[in-house]
Design a protein around this motif. Structure first.
Motif, PDB file in Angstrom:
ATOM      1  N   UNK A 206       0.792  -1.097  -0.065  1.00  0.00           N
ATOM      2  CA  UNK A 206      -0.124  -0.031  -0.016  1.00  0.00           C
ATOM      3  C   UNK A 206       0.986   1.265  -0.162  1.00  0.00           C
ATOM      4  N   UNK A 207       0.721   2.251  -1.003  1.00  0.00           N
ATOM      5  CA  UNK A 207       1.714   3.381  -1.005  1.00  0.00           C
ATOM      6  C   UNK A 207       1.351   4.542  -0.012  1.00  0.00           C
ATOM      7  N   UNK A 208       2.237   5.074   0.482  1.00  0.00           N
ATOM      8  CA  UNK A 208       2.274   6.178   1.261  1.00  0.00           C
ATOM      9  C   UNK A 208       1.965   7.495   0.297  1.00  0.00           C
ATOM     10  N   UNK A 209       1.010   8.057   0.905  1.00  0.00           N
ATOM     11  CA  UNK A 209       0.490   9.392   0.098  1.00  0.00           C
ATOM     12  C   UNK A 209       0.436  10.372   0.857  1.00  0.00           C
ATOM     13  N   UNK A 210       0.278  11.730   0.289  1.00  0.00           N
ATOM     14  CA  UNK A 210       0.315  12.734   1.140  1.00  0.00           C
ATOM     15  C   UNK A 210      -0.773  13.244   2.071  1.00  0.00           C
ATOM     16  N   UNK A 211      -0.467  13.858   3.254  1.00  0.00           N
ATOM     17  CA  UNK A 211      -1.898  14.054   4.204  1.00  0.00           C
ATOM     18  C   UNK A 211      -2.410  15.432   3.344  1.00  0.00           C
ATOM     19  N   UNK A 212      -3.763  15.392   3.830  1.00  0.00           N
ATOM     20  CA  UNK A 212      -4.761  16.181   3.411  1.00  0.00           C
ATOM     21  C   UNK A 212      -5.305  17.012   4.477  1.00  0.00           C
ATOM     22  N   UNK A 213      -5.350  18.383   4.573  1.00  0.00           N
ATOM     23  CA  UNK A 213      -5.637  19.352   5.661  1.00  0.00           C
ATOM     24  C   UNK A 213      -6.572  20.143   5.286  1.00  0.00           C
ATOM     25  N   UNK A 214      -7.827  20.297   5.981  1.00  0.00           N
ATOM     26  CA  UNK A 214      -8.782  21.178   5.726  1.00  0.00           C
ATOM     27  C   UNK A 214      -9.102  22.162   7.132  1.00  0.00           C
ATOM     28  N   UNK A 215      -8.715  23.508   6.675  1.00  0.00           N
ATOM     29  CA  UNK A 215      -8.689  24.045   8.209  1.00  0.00           C
ATOM     30  C   UNK A 215      -9.732  25.408   7.929  1.00  0.00           C
ATOM     31  N   UNK A 216     -10.491  25.646   8.801  1.00  0.00           N
ATOM     32  CA  UNK A 216     -11.422  26.680   8.701  1.00  0.00           C
ATOM     33  C   UNK A 216     -11.123  27.764   9.943  1.00  0.00           C
ATOM     34  N   UNK A 217     -11.531  28.924   9.855  1.00  0.00           N
ATOM     35  CA  UNK A 217     -11.716  29.761  10.936  1.00  0.00           C
ATOM     36  C   UNK A 217     -11.943  31.461  10.372  1.00  0.00           C
ATOM     37  N   UNK A 218     -11.957  32.015  11.440  1.00  0.00           N
ATOM     38  CA  UNK A 218     -12.196  33.484  11.072  1.00  0.00           C
ATOM     39  C   UNK A 218     -11.188  34.196  10.372  1.00  0.00           C
ATOM     40  N   UNK A 219     -11.768  35.368   9.731  1.00  0.00           N
ATOM     41  CA  UNK A 219     -10.569  36.291   8.905  1.00  0.00           C
ATOM     42  C   UNK A 219      -9.384  36.761  10.054  1.00  0.00           C
ATOM     43  N   UNK A 220      -8.108  36.652   9.337  1.00  0.00           N
ATOM     44  CA  UNK A 220      -7.110  37.181  10.417  1.00  0.00           C
ATOM     45  C   UNK A 220      -6.613  36.007  11.116  1.00  0.00           C
ATOM     46  N   UNK A 221      -6.851  34.856  11.132  1.00  0.00           N
ATOM     47  CA  UNK A 221      -6.368  33.754  11.889  1.00  0.00           C
ATOM     48  C   UNK A 221      -5.239  33.190  11.491  1.00  0.00           C
ATOM     49  N   UNK A 222      -4.692  33.446  10.280  1.00  0.00           N
ATOM     50  CA  UNK A 222      -3.651  32.801   9.759  1.00  0.00           C
ATOM     51  C   UNK A 222      -3.669  31.527   9.111  1.00  0.00           C
ATOM     52  N   UNK A 223      -4.817  31.384   8.296  1.00  0.00           N
ATOM     53  CA  UNK A 223      -5.234  30.391   7.447  1.00  0.00           C
ATOM     54  C   UNK A 223      -4.234  30.286   6.109  1.00  0.00           C
ATOM     55  N   UNK A 224      -3.990  31.342   5.480  1.00  0.00           N
ATOM     56  CA  UNK A 224      -3.302  31.000   4.229  1.00  0.00           C
ATOM     57  C   UNK A 224      -1.684  31.047   4.885  1.00  0.00           C
ATOM     58  N   UNK A 225      -1.133  31.563   5.792  1.00  0.00           N
ATOM     59  CA  UNK A 225       0.222  31.551   6.148  1.00  0.00           C
ATOM     60  C   UNK A 225       0.531  29.871   6.798  1.00  0.00           C
ATOM     61  N   UNK A 226      -0.503  29.285   6.932  1.00  0.00           N
ATOM     62  CA  UNK A 226      -0.102  27.801   7.202  1.00  0.00           C
ATOM     63  C   UNK A 226       0.424  26.898   5.928  1.00  0.00           C
ATOM     64  N   UNK A 227       0.579  27.690   4.706  1.00  0.00           N
ATOM     65  CA  UNK A 227       1.232  27.110   3.704  1.00  0.00           C
ATOM     66  C   UNK A 227       2.672  26.899   4.098  1.00  0.00           C
ATOM     67  N   UNK A 228       3.040  28.023   4.517  1.00  0.00           N
ATOM     68  CA  UNK A 228       4.678  28.113   4.870  1.00  0.00           C
ATOM     69  C   UNK A 228       5.246  27.101   5.643  1.00  0.00           C
TER      70      UNK A 228
END
Length: 219
Positions: free
Chosen positions: A9-31
Protein backbone atom coordinates in the motif's frame (compact mmCIF):
# COMPACT_ATOMS: atom_id res chain seq x y z
CA UNK A 1 -10.27 1.19 -9.28
CA UNK A 2 -6.88 0.40 -7.76
CA UNK A 3 -5.91 -2.82 -6.00
CA UNK A 4 -2.95 -2.93 -3.59
CA UNK A 5 -1.57 -6.16 -2.20
CA UNK A 6 -0.81 -6.46 1.50
CA UNK A 7 2.50 -4.77 2.24
CA UNK A 8 2.40 -2.78 -1.00
CA UNK A 9 0.00 0.00 0.00
CA UNK A 10 1.65 3.29 -1.09
CA UNK A 11 2.24 6.21 1.25
CA UNK A 12 0.38 9.32 0.06
CA UNK A 13 0.46 12.95 1.13
CA UNK A 14 -1.72 14.07 4.01
CA UNK A 15 -4.70 16.33 3.37
CA UNK A 16 -5.56 19.23 5.71
CA UNK A 17 -8.77 21.30 5.78
CA UNK A 18 -8.60 24.29 8.13
CA UNK A 19 -11.43 26.77 8.67
CA UNK A 20 -11.58 29.87 10.82
CA UNK A 21 -12.33 33.53 11.14
CA UNK A 22 -10.60 36.17 9.03
CA UNK A 23 -7.14 37.13 10.24
CA UNK A 24 -6.43 33.90 12.09
CA UNK A 25 -3.60 32.92 9.75
CA UNK A 26 -5.15 30.29 7.51
CA UNK A 27 -3.19 31.24 4.38
CA UNK A 28 0.14 31.47 6.21
CA UNK A 29 -0.15 27.79 7.19
CA UNK A 30 1.16 27.10 3.69
CA UNK A 31 4.62 28.17 4.87
CA UNK A 32 4.93 25.07 7.04
CA UNK A 33 5.01 22.70 4.09
CA UNK A 34 8.29 21.87 2.38
CA UNK A 35 8.91 21.57 -1.34
CA UNK A 36 7.52 23.52 -4.26
CA UNK A 37 3.97 24.70 -3.62
CA UNK A 38 1.06 25.68 -5.83
CA UNK A 39 -1.55 27.98 -4.27
CA UNK A 40 -4.91 28.57 -5.90
CA UNK A 41 -6.33 31.78 -4.42
CA UNK A 42 -10.03 32.64 -4.63
CA UNK A 43 -10.10 35.82 -2.56
CA UNK A 44 -6.89 37.66 -3.46
CA UNK A 45 -5.45 37.37 0.06
CA UNK A 46 -1.85 36.65 -0.87
CA UNK A 47 -0.11 39.20 1.38
CA UNK A 48 0.55 36.51 4.00
CA UNK A 49 2.80 34.62 1.57
CA UNK A 50 4.30 37.58 -0.31
CA UNK A 51 7.69 37.01 1.31
CA UNK A 52 7.97 33.36 0.27
CA UNK A 53 10.23 31.95 -2.45
CA UNK A 54 8.68 28.49 -2.89
CA UNK A 55 5.00 29.19 -3.59
CA UNK A 56 3.57 29.68 -7.08
CA UNK A 57 0.18 31.43 -7.06
CA UNK A 58 -2.77 31.31 -9.43
CA UNK A 59 -5.13 34.08 -8.30
CA UNK A 60 -8.68 33.89 -9.66
CA UNK A 61 -10.93 36.97 -9.73
CA UNK A 62 -14.49 37.96 -10.63
CA UNK A 63 -13.75 37.80 -14.35
CA UNK A 64 -12.88 34.12 -13.96
CA UNK A 65 -16.03 33.30 -11.97
CA UNK A 66 -18.28 32.28 -14.90
CA UNK A 67 -15.77 29.57 -15.91
CA UNK A 68 -14.31 28.78 -12.50
CA UNK A 69 -15.00 25.03 -12.54
CA UNK A 70 -13.14 24.47 -15.80
CA UNK A 71 -10.34 26.89 -14.88
CA UNK A 72 -9.68 25.10 -11.59
CA UNK A 73 -9.67 21.68 -13.23
CA UNK A 74 -7.36 22.90 -16.00
CA UNK A 75 -4.96 24.58 -13.54
CA UNK A 76 -4.62 21.45 -11.44
CA UNK A 77 -4.16 19.24 -14.50
CA UNK A 78 -1.55 21.52 -16.06
CA UNK A 79 0.54 22.61 -13.09
CA UNK A 80 0.16 20.03 -10.32
CA UNK A 81 2.87 17.73 -11.69
CA UNK A 82 5.54 20.36 -11.04
CA UNK A 83 4.64 20.82 -7.36
CA UNK A 84 4.88 18.88 -4.12
CA UNK A 85 2.06 20.64 -2.25
CA UNK A 86 -1.26 22.14 -3.37
CA UNK A 87 -3.13 24.82 -1.42
CA UNK A 88 -6.78 25.65 -2.14
CA UNK A 89 -7.16 29.00 -0.40
CA UNK A 90 -10.70 29.98 0.53
CA UNK A 91 -13.03 27.16 -0.47
CA UNK A 92 -15.89 29.36 0.77
CA UNK A 93 -15.34 31.83 -2.06
CA UNK A 94 -14.85 29.01 -4.57
CA UNK A 95 -18.12 27.39 -3.47
CA UNK A 96 -20.04 30.64 -3.90
CA UNK A 97 -18.77 31.10 -7.46
CA UNK A 98 -19.55 27.50 -8.39
CA UNK A 99 -23.04 27.71 -6.90
CA UNK A 100 -23.75 30.92 -8.78
CA UNK A 101 -22.81 29.21 -12.05
CA UNK A 102 -24.99 26.21 -11.27
CA UNK A 103 -27.90 28.42 -10.19
CA UNK A 104 -27.64 30.25 -13.49
CA UNK A 105 -28.01 26.99 -15.42
CA UNK A 106 -30.97 25.54 -13.53
CA UNK A 107 -33.90 26.74 -11.41
CA UNK A 108 -34.23 23.50 -9.45
CA UNK A 109 -32.75 24.34 -6.04
CA UNK A 110 -32.33 20.76 -4.83
CA UNK A 111 -30.74 19.69 -8.10
CA UNK A 112 -28.39 22.66 -7.95
CA UNK A 113 -27.05 21.67 -4.54
CA UNK A 114 -26.67 18.06 -5.67
CA UNK A 115 -24.54 19.27 -8.58
CA UNK A 116 -22.55 21.47 -6.19
CA UNK A 117 -21.88 18.51 -3.91
CA UNK A 118 -20.84 16.26 -6.80
CA UNK A 119 -18.43 18.84 -8.19
CA UNK A 120 -16.73 19.32 -4.83
CA UNK A 121 -16.66 15.60 -4.17
CA UNK A 122 -14.85 15.14 -7.48
CA UNK A 123 -12.46 17.98 -6.64
CA UNK A 124 -11.64 16.38 -3.29
CA UNK A 125 -10.93 13.04 -4.96
CA UNK A 126 -8.87 14.72 -7.69
CA UNK A 127 -6.71 16.25 -4.97
CA UNK A 128 -6.42 12.92 -3.13
CA UNK A 129 -5.40 11.11 -6.31
CA UNK A 130 -2.42 13.43 -6.76
CA UNK A 131 -0.81 11.68 -3.75
CA UNK A 132 0.56 15.09 -2.75
CA UNK A 133 0.19 17.07 0.47
CA UNK A 134 -2.95 19.21 0.31
CA UNK A 135 -4.05 22.23 2.34
CA UNK A 136 -7.53 23.72 1.90
CA UNK A 137 -8.88 26.69 3.86
CA UNK A 138 -12.35 28.13 4.43
CA UNK A 139 -14.08 30.81 6.45
CA UNK A 140 -16.16 29.89 9.49
CA UNK A 141 -19.74 30.39 10.63
CA UNK A 142 -20.39 31.36 14.23
CA UNK A 143 -23.65 29.62 15.05
CA UNK A 144 -23.89 31.03 18.56
CA UNK A 145 -24.70 28.97 21.63
CA UNK A 146 -27.54 26.72 20.52
CA UNK A 147 -27.82 24.93 23.84
CA UNK A 148 -28.10 21.58 22.07
CA UNK A 149 -25.98 18.76 23.47
CA UNK A 150 -23.17 17.90 21.08
CA UNK A 151 -23.86 20.88 18.81
CA UNK A 152 -20.74 22.89 18.07
CA UNK A 153 -20.72 26.64 17.88
CA UNK A 154 -18.45 26.88 14.82
CA UNK A 155 -18.69 25.34 11.38
CA UNK A 156 -17.12 25.96 7.96
CA UNK A 157 -18.91 28.60 5.91
CA UNK A 158 -20.09 26.04 3.36
CA UNK A 159 -23.19 24.09 2.51
CA UNK A 160 -22.93 21.20 4.98
CA UNK A 161 -23.42 18.39 2.48
CA UNK A 162 -20.93 20.03 0.12
CA UNK A 163 -18.43 20.27 2.98
CA UNK A 164 -18.93 16.59 3.80
CA UNK A 165 -18.51 15.59 0.16
CA UNK A 166 -15.34 17.65 -0.30
CA UNK A 167 -13.61 16.72 2.95
CA UNK A 168 -14.37 12.99 2.89
CA UNK A 169 -10.82 12.14 1.71
CA UNK A 170 -9.14 14.66 4.04
CA UNK A 171 -7.08 13.40 6.97
CA UNK A 172 -7.39 16.48 9.17
CA UNK A 173 -10.26 18.92 9.60
CA UNK A 174 -9.80 21.62 12.21
CA UNK A 175 -10.75 25.11 13.31
CA UNK A 176 -8.02 27.72 13.71
CA UNK A 177 -8.50 30.51 16.25
CA UNK A 178 -6.58 33.00 18.37
CA UNK A 179 -6.50 33.02 22.16
CA UNK A 180 -4.31 35.23 24.34
CA UNK A 181 -2.06 36.09 21.43
CA UNK A 182 -1.50 32.49 20.33
CA UNK A 183 -2.96 30.63 17.37
CA UNK A 184 -4.51 27.20 17.98
CA UNK A 185 -6.18 24.51 15.88
CA UNK A 186 -8.99 22.44 17.41
CA UNK A 187 -9.06 18.86 16.09
CA UNK A 188 -11.36 17.44 18.77
CA UNK A 189 -14.61 16.02 17.38
CA UNK A 190 -16.09 15.87 20.89
CA UNK A 191 -16.10 19.68 21.07
CA UNK A 192 -19.02 19.54 18.64
CA UNK A 193 -17.32 21.60 15.94
CA UNK A 194 -16.48 20.00 12.59
CA UNK A 195 -13.16 18.27 13.23
CA UNK A 196 -11.24 15.06 12.69
CA UNK A 197 -7.68 13.79 12.91
CA UNK A 198 -6.84 10.42 11.45
CA UNK A 199 -3.10 11.04 11.29
CA UNK A 200 -2.30 10.90 15.00
CA UNK A 201 -3.96 11.35 18.41
CA UNK A 202 -3.58 15.12 18.79
CA UNK A 203 -6.78 16.99 19.70
CA UNK A 204 -5.55 20.57 20.23
CA UNK A 205 -2.38 21.90 18.67
CA UNK A 206 -0.54 25.16 18.16
CA UNK A 207 -1.10 26.39 14.62
CA UNK A 208 2.61 26.33 13.84
CA UNK A 209 2.70 22.60 14.61
CA UNK A 210 0.04 21.57 12.10
CA UNK A 211 2.35 19.32 10.11
CA UNK A 212 4.70 18.43 12.96
CA UNK A 213 3.95 14.73 12.50
CA UNK A 214 4.63 14.93 8.77
CA UNK A 215 8.00 16.56 9.39
CA UNK A 216 8.86 13.98 12.02
CA UNK A 217 8.23 11.15 9.55
CA UNK A 218 10.46 12.84 6.94
CA UNK A 219 13.31 12.97 9.46
Amino acid sequence: MKIYKSGEIPQVGDMYFIFGDGGTGKTSLAKQFTGRKLLLSFDGSTNAIADTKDIDVIAFDDQDAPRIQQLVTDALTKFIGNHDVVIIDNVTALQNWVLENIDGASKDGRQNYQKLQIWFRNLGMQLRNTNKSILATAHQNDNGTSGLIGAGRYSPDMNEKTFNAFTAPFDIVGRIYKEKGERWIDLDTEQGNHAKNRIDDRLLIKANELIAQEKKEEQ
